[in-house]
Design a protein around this motif. Structure first.
Motif, PDB file in Angstrom:
ATOM      1  N   UNK A 128       0.837  -1.183   0.000  1.00 30.29           N
ATOM      2  CA  UNK A 128       0.000   0.000   0.000  1.00 30.29           C
ATOM      3  C   UNK A 128       0.885   1.250   0.000  1.00 30.29           C
ATOM      4  N   UNK A 129       0.598   2.164  -0.918  1.00 29.28           N
ATOM      5  CA  UNK A 129       1.346   3.407  -1.009  1.00 29.28           C
ATOM      6  C   UNK A 129       0.673   4.468  -0.147  1.00 29.28           C
ATOM      7  N   UNK A 130       1.495   5.234   0.539  1.00 31.83           N
ATOM      8  CA  UNK A 130       0.963   6.359   1.291  1.00 31.83           C
ATOM      9  C   UNK A 130       0.632   7.506   0.349  1.00 31.83           C
ATOM     10  N   UNK A 131       1.496   7.706  -0.639  1.00 30.06           N
ATOM     11  CA  UNK A 131       1.303   8.737  -1.662  1.00 30.06           C
ATOM     12  C   UNK A 131       1.483   8.071  -3.015  1.00 30.06           C
ATOM     13  N   UNK A 132       0.533   8.288  -3.900  1.00 30.91           N
ATOM     14  CA  UNK A 132       0.624   7.712  -5.242  1.00 30.91           C
ATOM     15  C   UNK A 132       1.155   8.765  -6.208  1.00 30.91           C
ATOM     16  N   UNK A 133       2.434   8.713  -6.560  1.00 32.49           N
ATOM     17  CA  UNK A 133       2.986   9.731  -7.453  1.00 32.49           C
ATOM     18  C   UNK A 133       2.431   9.661  -8.869  1.00 32.49           C
ATOM     19  N   UNK A 134       1.749   8.579  -9.199  1.00 34.94           N
ATOM     20  CA  UNK A 134       1.142   8.431 -10.520  1.00 34.94           C
ATOM     21  C   UNK A 134      -0.224   9.122 -10.618  1.00 34.94           C
ATOM     22  N   UNK A 135      -0.767   9.597  -9.505  1.00 39.60           N
ATOM     23  CA  UNK A 135      -2.083  10.231  -9.507  1.00 39.60           C
ATOM     24  C   UNK A 135      -2.052  11.499 -10.361  1.00 39.60           C
ATOM     25  N   UNK A 136      -3.123  11.774 -11.071  1.00 37.47           N
ATOM     26  CA  UNK A 136      -3.166  12.970 -11.922  1.00 37.47           C
ATOM     27  C   UNK A 136      -2.963  14.273 -11.142  1.00 37.47           C
ATOM     28  N   UNK A 137      -3.310  14.263  -9.861  1.00 38.84           N
ATOM     29  CA  UNK A 137      -3.137  15.457  -9.028  1.00 38.84           C
ATOM     30  C   UNK A 137      -1.670  15.889  -8.970  1.00 38.84           C
ATOM     31  N   UNK A 138      -0.746  14.937  -8.958  1.00 29.17           N
ATOM     32  CA  UNK A 138       0.673  15.231  -8.823  1.00 29.17           C
ATOM     33  C   UNK A 138       1.380  15.422 -10.159  1.00 29.17           C
ATOM     34  N   UNK A 139       0.666  15.472 -11.256  1.00 28.29           N
ATOM     35  CA  UNK A 139       1.293  15.616 -12.569  1.00 28.29           C
ATOM     36  C   UNK A 139       2.001  16.965 -12.742  1.00 28.29           C
ATOM     37  N   UNK A 140       1.374  18.111 -12.374  1.00 26.40           N
ATOM     38  CA  UNK A 140       2.084  19.390 -12.540  1.00 26.40           C
ATOM     39  C   UNK A 140       3.248  19.521 -11.541  1.00 26.40           C
ATOM     40  N   UNK A 141       4.346  20.061 -12.028  1.00 25.46           N
ATOM     41  CA  UNK A 141       5.530  20.228 -11.186  1.00 25.46           C
ATOM     42  C   UNK A 141       5.250  21.145 -10.004  1.00 25.46           C
ATOM     43  N   UNK A 142       4.485  22.226 -10.223  1.00 24.30           N
ATOM     44  CA  UNK A 142       4.254  23.174  -9.141  1.00 24.30           C
ATOM     45  C   UNK A 142       3.473  22.541  -7.993  1.00 24.30           C
ATOM     46  N   UNK A 143       2.606  21.580  -8.278  1.00 24.90           N
ATOM     47  CA  UNK A 143       1.850  20.896  -7.220  1.00 24.90           C
ATOM     48  C   UNK A 143       2.794  20.036  -6.393  1.00 24.90           C
ATOM     49  N   UNK A 144       3.690  19.318  -7.064  1.00 22.49           N
ATOM     50  CA  UNK A 144       4.650  18.474  -6.338  1.00 22.49           C
ATOM     51  C   UNK A 144       5.580  19.315  -5.479  1.00 22.49           C
ATOM     52  N   UNK A 145       6.058  20.425  -6.031  1.00 23.39           N
ATOM     53  CA  UNK A 145       6.945  21.304  -5.253  1.00 23.39           C
ATOM     54  C   UNK A 145       6.207  21.871  -4.052  1.00 23.39           C
ATOM     55  N   UNK A 146       4.996  22.324  -4.239  1.00 24.88           N
ATOM     56  CA  UNK A 146       4.209  22.893  -3.139  1.00 24.88           C
ATOM     57  C   UNK A 146       3.919  21.854  -2.064  1.00 24.88           C
TER      58      UNK A 146
END
Length: 61
Positions: A1-19
């Motif tokens: 089980x992943x705590x955070x799914x980096x493949x989710x569409x929410x995390x696609x933009x770089x600015x969202x990941x940085x924030x």
């Protein structure tokens, strides 16, 4: 089980990941500044985990 799914569409933009990495780390700094080391460590761990999950371990990233 992943705590955070980096493949989710929410995390696609770089600015969202940085924030998502910067905000918990910044809040950890606030907690340390106000002498709350327990909460500072919690938020620092969350920020570091998100940084690892979203930038290091992320496929293609």
């Amino acid at each position: 089980m992943k705590l955070v799914d980096p493949e989710a569409p929410f995390f696609r933009p770089l600015w969202v990941r940085v924030l998502c990495v910067v905000l918990p780390l910044a809040w950890a700094g606030v907690e340390f500044w106000f002498a709350s080391p327990f909460w500072g460590m919690i938020f620092a761990a969350a920020g570091l985990y998100l940084g690892f999950a979203l930038f290091v371990r992320r496929p293609g990233g």
